[in-house]
Write an enzyme that holds these catalytic residues in place. Sequence first.
Site, PDB file in Angstrom:
ATOM      1  N   ASP A 210       0.409  -0.754   0.179  1.00 56.69           N
ATOM      2  CA  ASP A 210       0.019   0.360   0.239  1.00 56.69           C
ATOM      3  C   ASP A 210       0.767   1.130   0.063  1.00 56.69           C
ATOM      4  OD1 ASP A 210       0.419  -0.811   3.296  1.00 56.69           O
ATOM      5  OD2 ASP A 210       0.588   0.920   3.640  1.00 56.69           O
ATOM      6  N   ASP A 212       1.718   4.297   2.122  1.00 55.94           N
ATOM      7  CA  ASP A 212       1.421   4.908   3.246  1.00 55.94           C
ATOM      8  C   ASP A 212       0.200   5.868   3.574  1.00 55.94           C
ATOM      9  OD1 ASP A 212       1.958   4.139   5.919  1.00 55.94           O
ATOM     10  OD2 ASP A 212       2.533   6.121   6.161  1.00 55.94           O
TER      11      ASP A 212
END
Length: 290
Positions: A210, A212
């Site tokens: 992902d 952050d």
Amino acid sequence: MEKPVLGIIGGSGLYQMEEGLEILEEVTVETPFGPPSDSLILGKMEGLPVAFLARHGKGHRIMPSEINYRANVYAMKVLGVQWLLSISAVGSMKEEIEPGHMVVPHQFIDWTRKRASTFFGDGLVAHVSMADPVCPVLAKILAEEARRAGATVHEGGVYLCMEGPQFSTRAESLLYRSWDISVIGMTNMPEAKLAREAEICYATLAMATDYDCWHQAEEDVTVEMVIQTLKRNVETAQAVVRRVAARLPVERGCPCPKALENALITQEEAIPHETYRRLKPLVGKYIPRS
Ligand SMILES: [Zn+2]
């Protein structure tokens, strides 16, 4: 049974090697630092004796702050492991490191707060160099084989290890961005420090799950998003590990096996017997004692 040469520590999503590992034995290793995260799986991969350990335990029971890093690395050491491959899920701190990409970091920043981070103490002092915390030989093979396995690979970069278990606040995330961090994770420190003290070559395959929370265009990180990307990454990671196992050199030509050579400060006769016994697998070759 042959000693495992390559150790694999599987992080989030990688609790077992599903393909390519011929399992020979599962061993429970006792260490002076307590028990490792789980039993270790010994087997052969591409003909190479290997040892696999699930960093969070099978079923993902142990959070980053609770992992017994010393026991994990010590267990690898006493089994005979020379190369340690860390497979780790991370958050991306750079636009160009997209979820699903792989990073082979060359540096770490230790931002952890409450972890035992050395084997030494109790009467035996050592200061190893962490200037270059990653084994250059293992990192190069890892990056090349990740690319050959079809991954988009970023070779080099800085991994910041935070304490967790919560993800960063946005202010923290933006601060780390200003430090030019590449990826953020919760486990590679003190693992890398302990591997160095144990003179084991260490490198990380960091799988970006992902962006952050600095990434404003994205939704904020949720565990569900992380786990979805993680599943896709884990399959690739296993293929990469097999490829690495197939081409590790027989002899280590890097500086890692001599990390303690000039690092032990305490006068030999001053080292307490009990401390020596505990650390003999690490220091016995420099300080022989019966
Ligand atoms: Zn090395």
